[in-house]
Structure formats: structure tokens, C-alpha cells
Scaffold this motif. Structure first.
Motif, PDB file in Angstrom:
ATOM      1  N   LEU A   1      24.029  31.554 -21.817  1.00 31.70           N
ATOM      2  CA  LEU A   1      25.401  30.851 -21.279  1.00 31.70           C
ATOM      3  C   LEU A   1      25.346  31.255 -20.453  1.00 31.70           C
ATOM      4  O   LEU A   1      25.849  30.795 -19.519  1.00 31.70           O
ATOM      5  CB  LEU A   1      25.696  29.575 -22.374  1.00 31.70           C
TER       6      LEU A   1
ATOM      7  N   ASP B   1      24.945  33.191 -18.331  1.00 32.08           N
ATOM      8  CA  ASP B   1      23.718  33.577 -17.012  1.00 32.08           C
ATOM      9  C   ASP B   1      23.325  32.731 -16.302  1.00 32.08           C
ATOM     10  O   ASP B   1      23.241  32.614 -15.348  1.00 32.08           O
ATOM     11  CB  ASP B   1      22.646  34.453 -17.797  1.00 32.08           C
ATOM     12  N   GLY B   2      23.474  31.662 -17.509  1.00 30.64           N
ATOM     13  CA  GLY B   2      23.096  29.982 -16.921  1.00 30.64           C
ATOM     14  C   GLY B   2      23.681  29.453 -16.508  1.00 30.64           C
ATOM     15  O   GLY B   2      22.938  29.478 -14.979  1.00 30.64           O
ATOM     16  N   ALA B   3      24.787  30.074 -16.279  1.00 34.46           N
ATOM     17  CA  ALA B   3      25.866  29.008 -15.787  1.00 34.46           C
ATOM     18  C   ALA B   3      26.097  29.675 -14.259  1.00 34.46           C
ATOM     19  O   ALA B   3      25.855  29.454 -13.591  1.00 34.46           O
ATOM     20  CB  ALA B   3      27.582  28.869 -16.866  1.00 34.46           C
ATOM     21  N   LEU B   4      26.210  30.942 -14.407  1.00 35.94           N
ATOM     22  CA  LEU B   4      26.263  31.826 -13.155  1.00 35.94           C
ATOM     23  C   LEU B   4      24.916  31.835 -12.562  1.00 35.94           C
ATOM     24  O   LEU B   4      25.070  31.832 -11.121  1.00 35.94           O
ATOM     25  CB  LEU B   4      26.801  33.124 -13.485  1.00 35.94           C
ATOM     26  N   GLY B   5      23.732  31.461 -12.613  1.00 33.47           N
ATOM     27  CA  GLY B   5      23.191  31.710 -11.941  1.00 33.47           C
ATOM     28  C   GLY B   5      22.582  30.207 -10.750  1.00 33.47           C
ATOM     29  O   GLY B   5      21.580  29.933 -10.618  1.00 33.47           O
ATOM     30  N   LEU B   6      23.745  29.295 -12.059  1.00 36.85           N
ATOM     31  CA  LEU B   6      23.536  27.965 -11.155  1.00 36.85           C
ATOM     32  C   LEU B   6      24.339  28.059 -10.246  1.00 36.85           C
ATOM     33  O   LEU B   6      25.155  26.434  -9.240  1.00 36.85           O
ATOM     34  CB  LEU B   6      23.884  27.013 -12.074  1.00 36.85           C
ATOM     35  N   GLY B   7      25.316  28.950 -10.670  1.00 35.68           N
ATOM     36  CA  GLY B   7      26.289  29.223  -8.640  1.00 35.68           C
ATOM     37  C   GLY B   7      27.774  29.014  -9.315  1.00 35.68           C
ATOM     38  O   GLY B   7      28.627  28.764  -8.568  1.00 35.68           O
ATOM     39  N   SER B   8      27.598  29.093 -10.950  1.00 36.95           N
ATOM     40  CA  SER B   8      29.469  28.590 -11.194  1.00 36.95           C
ATOM     41  C   SER B   8      30.212  29.887 -10.625  1.00 36.95           C
ATOM     42  O   SER B   8      29.741  31.363 -10.865  1.00 36.95           O
ATOM     43  CB  SER B   8      29.337  28.243 -12.488  1.00 36.95           C
ATOM     44  N   THR B   9      31.677  29.580 -10.109  1.00 42.08           N
ATOM     45  CA  THR B   9      32.003  30.937 -10.245  1.00 42.08           C
ATOM     46  C   THR B   9      32.699  31.483 -11.808  1.00 42.08           C
ATOM     47  O   THR B   9      32.125  31.317 -12.435  1.00 42.08           O
ATOM     48  CB  THR B   9      33.307  30.603  -9.775  1.00 42.08           C
TER      49      THR B   9
ATOM     50  N   GLU C   1      34.601  29.313 -13.714  1.00 44.40           N
ATOM     51  CA  GLU C   1      33.799  28.068 -13.883  1.00 44.40           C
ATOM     52  C   GLU C   1      33.445  28.522 -14.965  1.00 44.40           C
ATOM     53  O   GLU C   1      32.694  27.346 -16.312  1.00 44.40           O
ATOM     54  CB  GLU C   1      33.149  27.781 -12.640  1.00 44.40           C
ATOM     55  N   THR C   2      32.427  29.080 -15.014  1.00 40.63           N
ATOM     56  CA  THR C   2      31.793  29.748 -16.417  1.00 40.63           C
ATOM     57  C   THR C   2      32.649  29.857 -18.022  1.00 40.63           C
ATOM     58  O   THR C   2      32.031  28.877 -18.707  1.00 40.63           O
ATOM     59  CB  THR C   2      31.049  30.598 -16.293  1.00 40.63           C
TER      60      THR C   2
ATOM     61  N   LYS D   1      34.207  26.254 -18.211  1.00 38.03           N
ATOM     62  CA  LYS D   1      33.420  24.756 -18.322  1.00 38.03           C
ATOM     63  C   LYS D   1      31.663  24.763 -19.506  1.00 38.03           C
ATOM     64  O   LYS D   1      31.723  24.500 -20.006  1.00 38.03           O
ATOM     65  CB  LYS D   1      32.401  24.482 -17.201  1.00 38.03           C
ATOM     66  N   VAL D   2      31.418  26.664 -19.676  1.00 35.55           N
ATOM     67  CA  VAL D   2      30.656  26.800 -20.620  1.00 35.55           C
ATOM     68  C   VAL D   2      31.565  27.757 -21.630  1.00 35.55           C
ATOM     69  O   VAL D   2      30.266  27.135 -22.872  1.00 35.55           O
ATOM     70  CB  VAL D   2      29.787  27.797 -19.730  1.00 35.55           C
TER      71      VAL D   2
END
Lengths: 292, 459
Positions: B341, B343-351, B354-355, B358-359
Motif C-alpha cells: 500500500l 509503495d502504491g501511494a508513493l508510486g503515484l507521487g505521494s509525499t 501524504e502516504t 491518507k493511506v
């Protein structure tokens, strides 16, 4: 050195020694040069002399490769050959692994990917990623897709966001299946749907490149076929690098194929050439199923 | 024979039985060409014989030790021609007989009592001989039968395992029955209390002053049992504690799980958990001697009045006490959020933040809520800190600078010292205990339910 005799005929018919002599491949060979055409003219991503280390261990040795615009490049090779590690360099996902160090020149549209002044956040928005295991967030389907546009401030109004979500889901081929249950949790979808949701999530931030790390390894054949079709459609708009364990998949979806071996890039060629007329003995041994 | 000697003998017999069973099995296996032709491994035959030898004898011995005093007493007392009518008198007489038999002379004893004492010692001696003899006969007899009835087809493993299962069930039941027993005893005492004080007065009364009048004309000891001030006091102290513990604990958990390097984490986590090992008494005098005066002086400096024991002092220190609890539970659930999860958030360009916000935290939220609820039930049940730092006065107030009292503190003060257990004053403690028990039970139930629901999500 563990030298393996890689001739199946030799095992099957020991009475015919002449076939044993035909060829042997030393799988521990250190490959000095990449054969084929690793570079291209309209490179979207270009990597030169990339070395990756995990602590003391070197995972990638001096790899140079270009990925052209609107091209699908498949990366194949036996387990542990470094293809996933290489893929994760392209959007700096390796930064999250402690002790991982990347050397070399990596550029996206001529701009350095690694560098003290580079901000990884916009970089990762430009280079999206789809992972091996579907990893939808424990949120609704809508929220999953809207997540990226929200954090990047792409949509200012709700209507705009709705449009992006619908468009992304349509392009991921999922819209018709989920349009009536956008407010249901994304984790409740089937494996194939979850993976397409993850692709939709990646598309929603309008990336230029999509990296796929074995996107079908956890899926059944029908879901896999659906994703492969999707990759072909996505090529019109995006540049795609895909790591796969399935040679058939590489042959079906990619234009060029890169064969990795023990952290070295052995051969890069048109996919057709790689699978019909491989130039390196290791590539041939691998694609004919003699190890891997 | 001394009971300890008897135990040692029994142990020896059990070992011999084990050895015999084991060697018979080995011998039988040799005669039949290998261990595979036995129904169980030799150690199970050994255990089977040992259990037959030891377990019934042990049960007999246990039962004997439980009941022999009562039986001897009944026999001795019945042999007396005339005995006191009251239970207390009988107890006294029996104690005298026992002392006499043990050789402690307490004044003059009547010939009757002396005869009874002699009777007592003979009974005791016979009893102990009988006890030893019966135990040993049972052990040897059953052990011998088990050895004689040995056969390679005997399913020794299944028998041994069923005995082990019974032992495990007994242990599990012991814990459950203890809980039920405590609940029942508190419940019945509470019912007695509610006979004397109406339950509505207890639950909704605003006055708490549990001193009962000893004389009819006594002033100021009317005995008011309105528990509302105690509940509000408990709520206030717990709320202050959670205000401290939840943000600090949660943020330290987030830091440890998401930001800290492995080295810092390995160092900081045990240090934070040391806080959990500090005895609450130590927190109590820290609160009473350091924090409370500090609060009083600070309040005075800004022109507020604070009493020297305040809800704020107790709540703050209790919050500090609970930090490791919240931190450690949250840390566990945050770590349980799959890396994919992130990785998914970081892979979308989250800081990174934010990761986390929000996740990771939303994914861990049910587990965190469960942990916080467990912490709340600890705060409600905590006693020592509040006794020392919050005061005894049952004020119905919303001002944290005043002294308040809590349910647990009142239970302590009601039961400290010599008490008669039939006055409403002491019985009130059980009613308060019941309330406390019920509220923490409900909280724990909800918390465990939430945590369990969360677990199902990723397994």
C-alpha cells in the motif's frame, strides 16, 4: 564455478555423444557487452552505465538501455536477475529501500532522474507504477482512482474529478463493471479487477511512462489476457516498461525485449528477433526453456 | 509420613513407571521388527504408564489434603460429650484442642479436652499413615495394571493426548471460572447494597458522602450515595489522560514505524516501553510531589486558583503512563499495513506524509481505535495515581484545577482499614466495582471486536 551442461538432448540420449558437444552455456558467465540494440533515437527514458548496490552487494552491473516513446519494452530473465530492481530505478522506488544506492545517468526526456535537486514527487507523477500484487487502497473504488488527482491538485472541482475517474476507469477497461458501485471498497473486487483498478489509478494522474512489475503474475489467464489487451491500447498514449516472467506475455505485448542475467543486460532487440533469432547463447538458452 | 516425602516417593514411582512403560515398548518393538509396528512411540507408552501410576494417586492425595482437616474435626468434636452451642465457642474449643495436641500449653485444660487432644493426635497420625498407604497402593497398583495390560496395539498416544487435552481444558476453565466467580461475588454484594440504597439514587444522585451515622444524633454523616460525582471525576481524569496519551502515543508510533531508521527504532522502542514497566505508585508520587505543585504554582502565576491535588495533575501523569500502551499497539497495527500500500501511494507521487496521512493511517485506523479503547479502559481502572494526585473530595465540577475523586479511589477509601461488611458504606464499594467492571468490560469487548475486524482484512 558451477558449470552446467545445458543440453537436454545429452540427458535424453547419452548414447549419442555428438549432440552433447553441440553447445554448452555457462550460466555463470559474466557478460561484458550488451548485444543487439539497447539504444534508440526517440528515447523517452534513457539509462547509461547504471549500477545498483544493496549495501555491499551489486545487483545491477553497468546497464545501458533506452526506452522509446510509445513503446512497450519487456524485461525478462530468470529470478533474481535484477529486472525488477532496474525497473524500480526508473521512478526511484528504490529510495524506499534502506541501503540501496544507484549510480549512472538516468534521464527522462533529457532531465536527470537522480540528482540532488530532483524532487521525486513530480517524477513519480510522471512515471507511474503498477505492482506485482494488486494493491488497491482500503477505500472506495472512486477514492482509489481519485487519490492521485487529489494529491496533485489536478482537479479543482468535483465534476472535473468525476470526469477523470470515469475516463481512467474506461481506459483501464473497468468502467462498465464498476460504474454502479463506485462507492464500494476497491478491495472487494476480484484480483483481475483490482489490478485494472490499480492501472486506472496510475492513469488518473496522467503519467508519461507506466512501469509494470509483473502485473499479471497474481492473475488467472482470462484476467491476464484482459490486461495484455489493455497494455496494447495504452501504448498509444504512454511509454511502458514491463517486467514479466512469462515469455509469451513479453512476445505478445512488447515491441522490444531486454534479457537480463545476473544483473547484466545481455541482449536487447526487437521482440520478434529475440524470440526467433536470439543473438546471445544465454538468451537462446533462456527462451528455449533450458533454465530460468 | 510427611506429605513432602510422599510426593517425592510418588515422583520416583512415576519415573519408574515411565521407564518400565518405555522399555516394554522398546522390547516389544524389537520383537516385532521395528518401532513402526507399535501403535505409538515408546515415549507415549512410558507416559501412558506414568499417568496411570501418578494421576489417580495425585488426585487422591489432593482430595485428602483438602478434606482431612474437616473430617478429623468432625470426628473429634463428635467424640466430645458436651460442647459449646455457638460456632465461635466450638472454634475456640477446637483451637484449644489443636494447640494442646501440638504441645503448646495454654493454661489448664479440662480432662475432657485433654482426652480430645489425644484423640486428635491419634487420628492425625492414623490419617497420615492411611493417606500414605492408600496413595502408594493406588500408584503401584494402577501402575502395575498399566504395565501388565501393555500391548503393542494399545493406542497410547491418543490416550495420553486426551489426558493432556483434559489438563489444558482445566487450566482454561480455571481462568474463566475465576472471572465468573469474581463477577458473581461483586454482583451479590452489590445487590445487598441496592437493597439498602435504591439503585436510582446510586446512579443519579449528585451527592457522595458515604459516612454512615453511628449515633442517631450525629451531624453531617447522613450517608449519601449518589455516584455521579465519581463518574464525572473518573471521566474527567480519563479524558485528560487520553488527551495526553493519544496524540503523543500515536505520533511516536508513526515516527517509529514510518520515519525512524532501524537503529533509532531498535533503541527508542524499548525505551518507550520501559515507561510501561514503571510501577504506578512511582507515577503516583511523581504526580503528587512534582506535577501537582507545578500546576498549582503555574495556575497561581496566571491568577487562577488550583487546589494542591487536581484532576489535571492526575490526568497528565496517567496520560504519560498510558503513552507506551497506545504507542506500542499503534506501532504494531501500522507495521501490519502491507508495504504494497505504501509503495502504491508513493508510486503515484505521494509525499511521505501524504502516504502516512491518507493511506497508512486510514488503513490502520480500526486497529488504532481498538488500541485506544483498550487504553481508555486502563485509564478508567487506574487507581494509584488518582489516589495520590487527584484527591478524595467528591466534587461535582468541570474545572480540572479542582480536586476530584474517581470510582477507584472511592473503592480504596471505602475498604481501607477495619470495616464491617454489612453496612452500606462498605457495600457501596462493590456497587462501584460492579459499575467499573461493566464499563471496562464493554469497552474491552468493543475494542477487541474492532481489532479483530481489522485483522480479518489483511490475513
Amino acid at each position: 564455478m558451477n558449470t552446467m551442461t545445458l543440453d537436454t538432448a545429452g540427458h535424453a540420449a547419452p548414447a549419442q555423444p555428438q549432440t552433447v558437444e553441440r553447445e554448452t552455456v555457462d550460466t555463470q558467465t559474466v557478460v561484458k557487452e550488451t548485444v543487439g540494440q539497447p539504444l534508440c533515437d526517440n528515447a523517452k527514458l534513457s539509462m547509461r552505465n547504471v549500477n545498483v548496490f544493496y549495501g555491499e552487494a551489486q545487483a545491477i552491473h553497468d546497464v545501458s538501455l533506452d526506452i522509446g516513446r510509445n513503446e512497450v519494452v519487456a524485461m525478462i530473465g530468470p529470478s533474481g536477475c535484477g529486472k525488477s530492481t532496474f525497473l524500480r530505478c526508473l521512478n526511484r522506488m528504490n529510495d524506499t529501500i534502506e541501503g540501496c544506492r544507484v549510480d549512472g545517468d538516468l534521464t527522462l526526456d533529457g532531465e536527470a532522474i537522480y540528482g540532488p535537486k530532483v524532487d521525486v514527487v513530480p517524477l513519480r507523477a510522471r512515471v507511474g507504477m503498477v505492482f506485482q500484487k494488486p494493491n488497491p487502497f482500503p477505500k472506495t473504488i472512486y477514492e482509489n482512482v481519485a487519490y492521485g488527482p487529489k494529491i496533485h491538485g489536478i482537479a479543482s472541482r468535483r465534476a472535473e474529478l468525476d470526469e477523470i475517474v470515469e475516463d481512467s476507469l474506461r481506459r483501464a477497461g473497468l468502467w462498465n463493471e464498476v460504474k454502479d458501485r463506485l462507492d464500494k471498497p476497491g478491495t472487494g473486487l476480484s484480483g483481475g479487477q483490482q489490478q485494472r483498478l490499480c492501472i486506472a489509478r496510475a492513469i488518473a494522474v496522467s503519467p508519461e511512462v507506466i512501469l509494470m512489475d509483473e502485473p499479471c503474475s497474481a492473475l488467472d489467464p482470462i484476467a491476464t489476457a484482459r490486461i495484455e489487451e489493455l497494455i496494447d491500447e495504452l501504448r498509444e498514449k504512454y511509454t511502458i516498461a514491463i517486467v514479466t516472467h512469462s515469455m509469451q506475455q513479453a512476445a505478445r505485448v512488447s515491441q522490444r525485449t531486454a534479457y537480463f542475467h545476473l544483473g547484466h543486460l545481455v541482449e536487447v532487440n526487437d521482440t520478434e528477433t529475440v524470440f526467433t533469432n536470439p543473438q546471445h547463447a544465454l538468451t537462446e538458452a533462456y527462451i528455449t526453456g533450458r533454465f530460468g | 509420613m510427611q506429605t513432602s516425602t510422599l510426593f517425592a516417593l510418588l515422583l520416583l514411582l512415576v519415573l519408574v513407571a515411565y521407564g518400565t512403560g518405555f522399555s516394554r515398548a522398546v522390547a516389544a518393538a524389537r520383537g516385532r521388527g521395528g518401532l513402526r509396528n507399535l501403535a505409538a512411540l515408546p515415549s507415549y507408552y512410558g507416559l501412558h504408564t506414568a499417568l496411570w501410576c501418578g494421576l489417580p494417586a495425585l488426585l487422591l492425595l489432593g482430595g485428602w489434603l483438602l478434606f482431612d482437616d474437616a473430617i478429623i474435626r468432625a470426628l473429634v468434636m463428635n467424640s466430645l460429650p458436651d460442647k459449646p452451642d455457638t460456632v465461635a465457642g466450638q472454634n475456640l474449643l477446637y483451637a484449644q484442642i489443636q494447640n494442646l495436641a501440638a504441645g503448646h500449653l495454654l493454661g489448664d485444660a479440662s480432662p475432657q479436652v485433654q482426652a480430645a487432644a489425644e484423640h486428635f493426635s491419634t487420628l492425625q497420625q492414623r490419617g497420615s499413615v492411611l493417606q500414605a498407604a492408600l496413595t502408594l497402593i493406588l500408584a503401584i497398583g494402577l501402575g502395575a495394571i498399566a504395565v501388565l495390560r501393555f500391548s503393542p496395539q494399545l493406542r497410547a498416544r491418543e490416550k495420553v493426548e486426551s489426558v493432556l487435552k483434559a489438563v489444558l481444558i482445566t487450566c482454561a476453565c480455571a481462568a474463566i471460572f475465576t472471572t465468573v466467580g469474581i463477577l458473581l461475588s461483586v454482583l451479590f454484594e452489590s445487590l445487598r447494597f441496592f437493597h439498602e440504597v435504591p439503585i436510582t439514587e446510586f446512579l443519579f444522585g449528585l451527592q457522595w458522602s458515604p459516612q454512615m451515622a453511628m449515633r442517631a444524633d450525629q451531624v453531617g454523616s447522613s450517608g449519601a450515595f449518589g455516584a455521579v460525582p465519581l463518574f464525572t471525576g473518573t471521566l474527567m481524569v480519563s479524558a485528560i489522560a487520553m488527551f495526553v496519551a493519544v496524540p503523543v502515543g500515536l505520533m511516536s508510533a508513526i515516527y517509529l514505524a514510518e520515519y525512524a531508521s532501524a537503529r533509532v527504532r531498535n533503541l527508542a522502542k524499548p525505551v518507550i516501553e520501559i515507561l510501561a514497566g514503571v510501577p504506578t505508585v512511582v507515577y503516583g508520587f511523581f504526580a503528587a510531589l512534582t506535577v501537582a505543585p507545578f500546576i498549582r504554582e503555574t495556575a497561581a502565576a496566571v491568577g487562577l486558583h488550583a487546589s494542591s491535588e487536581s484532576a489535571l495533575a492526575a490526568g497528565l501523569v496517567m496520560g504519560i503512563m498510558i503513552i507506551p500502551f497506545v504507542s506500542s499497539l499503534s506501532d504494531d497495527v501500522i507495521n501490519a499495513v502491507p508495504q504494497s500500500l505504501r509503495d502504491g501511494a508513493l508510486g503515484l507521487g505521494s509525499t511521505k506524509s501524504e502516504t502516512v496521512r491518507k493511506v497508512v493511517i486510514p488503513a490502520a485506523l480500526p486497529g488504532i481505535v481498538g488500541g485506544v479503547l483498550l487504553a481508555v479502559s486502563r485509564a478508567i481502572g487506574e487507581t494509584m495515581i488518582v489516589v495520590m494526585a487527584a484527591g478524595m473530595a467528591a466534587n461535582l465540577t468541570a474545572n480540572p484545577l479542582e480536586s476530584v475523586t474517581t470510582v477507584t479511589v472511592q473503592i480504596v477509601t471505602l475498604l481501607v482499614g477495619d470495616q464491617e461488611f454489612d453496612s452500606p458504606k462498605t457495600l457501596a464499594a462493590f456497587a462501584l466495582g460492579l459499575m467499573l467492571f461493566l464499563s471496562t468490560l464493554v469497552l474491552n469487548f468493543i475494542a477487541l471486536h474492532v481489532v479483530k475486524k481489522y485483522r480479518e482484512q489483511y490475513d
